[in-house]
Design an enzyme around this catalytic site. Sequence first.
Site, PDB file in Angstrom:
ATOM      1  N   CYS A 244       0.824  -1.212   0.000  1.00  0.00           N
ATOM      2  CA  CYS A 244       0.000   0.000   0.000  1.00  0.00           C
ATOM      3  C   CYS A 244       0.858   1.261   0.000  1.00  0.00           C
ATOM      4  O   CYS A 244       0.426   2.310  -0.483  1.00  0.00           O
ATOM      5  CB  CYS A 244      -0.967   0.000   1.179  1.00  0.00           C
ATOM      6  SG  CYS A 244      -0.200  -0.303   2.778  1.00  0.00           S
TER       7      CYS A 244
ATOM      8  N   HIS B  38      -1.085   0.319   7.668  1.00  0.00           N
ATOM      9  CA  HIS B  38      -1.700   0.419   6.341  1.00  0.00           C
ATOM     10  C   HIS B  38      -1.712   1.884   5.913  1.00  0.00           C
ATOM     11  O   HIS B  38      -1.808   2.791   6.739  1.00  0.00           O
ATOM     12  CB  HIS B  38      -3.127  -0.128   6.408  1.00  0.00           C
ATOM     13  CG  HIS B  38      -3.832  -0.145   5.085  1.00  0.00           C
ATOM     14  ND1 HIS B  38      -3.313  -0.755   3.964  1.00  0.00           N
ATOM     15  CD2 HIS B  38      -5.032   0.387   4.696  1.00  0.00           C
ATOM     16  CE1 HIS B  38      -4.160  -0.622   2.959  1.00  0.00           C
ATOM     17  NE2 HIS B  38      -5.204   0.076   3.380  1.00  0.00           N
TER      18      HIS B  38
END
Length: 725
Positions: free
Chosen positions: A308, A684
């Site tokens: 990510c 994340h």
Amino acid sequence: MATDLGELLVPYMPTIRVPRSGDRVYKSECAFSYDSPESEGGMYVCMNTFLGFGREHVERHYRKTGQSVYMHLKRHVKEVRRYLELNRDFNGDDYEYEDEAKLVIFPDHYEIPLPNIEELPALVTIACDAVLNAGSAYKKQEADSWEDELQVSKHARSLRQHDSGVRIPPSGWKCAKCEMRENLWLNLMDGTVLCGKWFFDGSGGNGHALEHYRETNFPLAVKLDTITPDGADVYSFDEEEAVLDPYIAEHLSHFGIDMLKMHRNGNHTDNHVQTRASEWEVIQESGLKLKAVYGSGFTGIRNLGNSCYLSTTMQVVFSIAEFQRAYVGNLQRIFDYSPLDPTQDFTISPRMFKALVSKGHPEFSSNRQQDVQEFFLHFINMVERNSTGSENPSDVFRFIIEERIQCCQSQKVRYSQRVDYLMQLPVPVEAATNREEMIAYEIKRKDAEENMRAPPEPVRAHVPFTACLQAFAEPENVPEFWSPALQAKSAGVKTSRFASFPDYMVLQLKKFTFGLDWVPKKLDVSVDVPDFLDLNRFRSIGLQAGEEELPDLMPPIVIPEDTRAPEIDESSVMQLAEMGFPLEACRKAVYYTGNMGAEMAFNWIIAHMEEPGSTSACCSTAPLLQMSLMCANNNLERALDWIFTHPESEEESRPCFLTPFFLTVGYELFAFISHMGTSTMSGHYVCHIKKEGRWVIYNDHKVCLSERPPKDLGYMYFYRRLSSC
């Protein structure tokens, strides 16, 4: 027929190879696009180079190389209804895959279905079998990384869960067949909680989860104490390995488990799930009904496993016109002039992009989570290296910082410049507007810790953005400062200002620090980052009237008395020689700087350029060399790259960003990247980008209109210079 096929393939036999152990077979993704065997046109694998191409690009490879024989791979998704003997209530559809392979001979597209063992020459049969059975090319590329890449389970997308009403409580778990309360696995089809066995994670168990699979054929299970907003540990009994489940959040919610409210409990024997700080929910805008958007500019990027940080950077960077023009607008030329092995071409990418851009980097080549700021700078460096003779889109981020260092004792000053690509802002927590609330929380937290009670609700620091700017502008001490005026070490202070401003300003809030135990930690702060930014007061003003410059002297080099012949670091000598200096001058510089490295020797050469008989043979290159070092932020390796990619004369190669801007410097926020988690090595990333007047959230493959963009919780902010400035 066998004779016909044999005769047909005779002219092509010299070009058909059997993959050897070191060969990579790219059969899962096209070298130019996102095409795969599941795409409408399938995949074509060259039987000589083993490169893979989608239907749109295979003709180009044939025309460029003359390679005629390709294996065409096509995966069909077929829908069947299966009734499982031990699950009579199961009436859902179960998707299965059917793979088709055939040889295709260009340019006539003559097709030979596979397998065709009896009718094909032995060499062709062996080559086809080797290609079909070859492992992922990406696993080979990542064989040297610290962690193996988990593969997506073949059952993940088609998993059909029972509507049995099972809800998993947040605590008190135990095996449904014994009294085990640790190493517990939740079957993702029927919600049964069962114990594992020693080979899962070494923690022991009676093997009831495996036993349940053998009775029911329900393949996927998740380990209960591993569920976090980051993901969870999933095991496939059918595939006999740990796997990825891209739909894990959806599968867990079926049993009443909200991943965003989970975190891994350090005590494995106390199987209890506690609520987590709402950073995850706020940043991902959980609980809001977000409208999905699609089309050009609104396409998500699938997470390849802790990728990510890469996808958010790419989403933001490619929302900028200069990058679109350099790569997207120039796409046909890039395809036509790509090298014979496009997997090594920087301008071409999908999954290959991660493998290529991280090649040779010990961190980005691994499958671990990374710092998006570090990757951004690494990416910019790669863009510069691959922009020789063409437009360099990364110039839009480049600016010059003027550093002023003052000797506290003599009051004399030195001005120097360096190139940078982002503005790092300190986050002074001590300037928080809710400081009293934070102090009260800390007292309660320590009291709870001492009395073994549940900790109080965390308090997030609210730091004004103006305080961050002020911290950036304040003078900082220079450790080990050697004053040329005093010819000795002295106290020195440094201030930084802008000598030029970029078209796009990137800000990084320095949220990550180290605790007293040297464990990296993230500051839990909220910063009121503005939509519009004015940096005029940080403009450099240069040497002022009344200021006296420090002498341009180098620290004395202490050479030990030694009757033996001096040892000279030949690697440093060769680095300098590659920059154009005479070999003897390089040896002299390395010797007089005591083998302290090429950078120190380079500075010695520059400082002694004007000495008679020293390095006069290369004096004409000095300005270019000084410019290269400045453009490379004093990194000698990057300076060398800069010289090779800017072979023009000094005046021609002087970048436009060296010219100061005297207009009003105003910027508007158009994107920001946010991090969730306690460390850059975990958690994340998502990004928000303002498009067509609306904020859009990019969360891996999901792209939606944002309802509440959490601008106060971002990590990196991207500003566009206003056209009137």
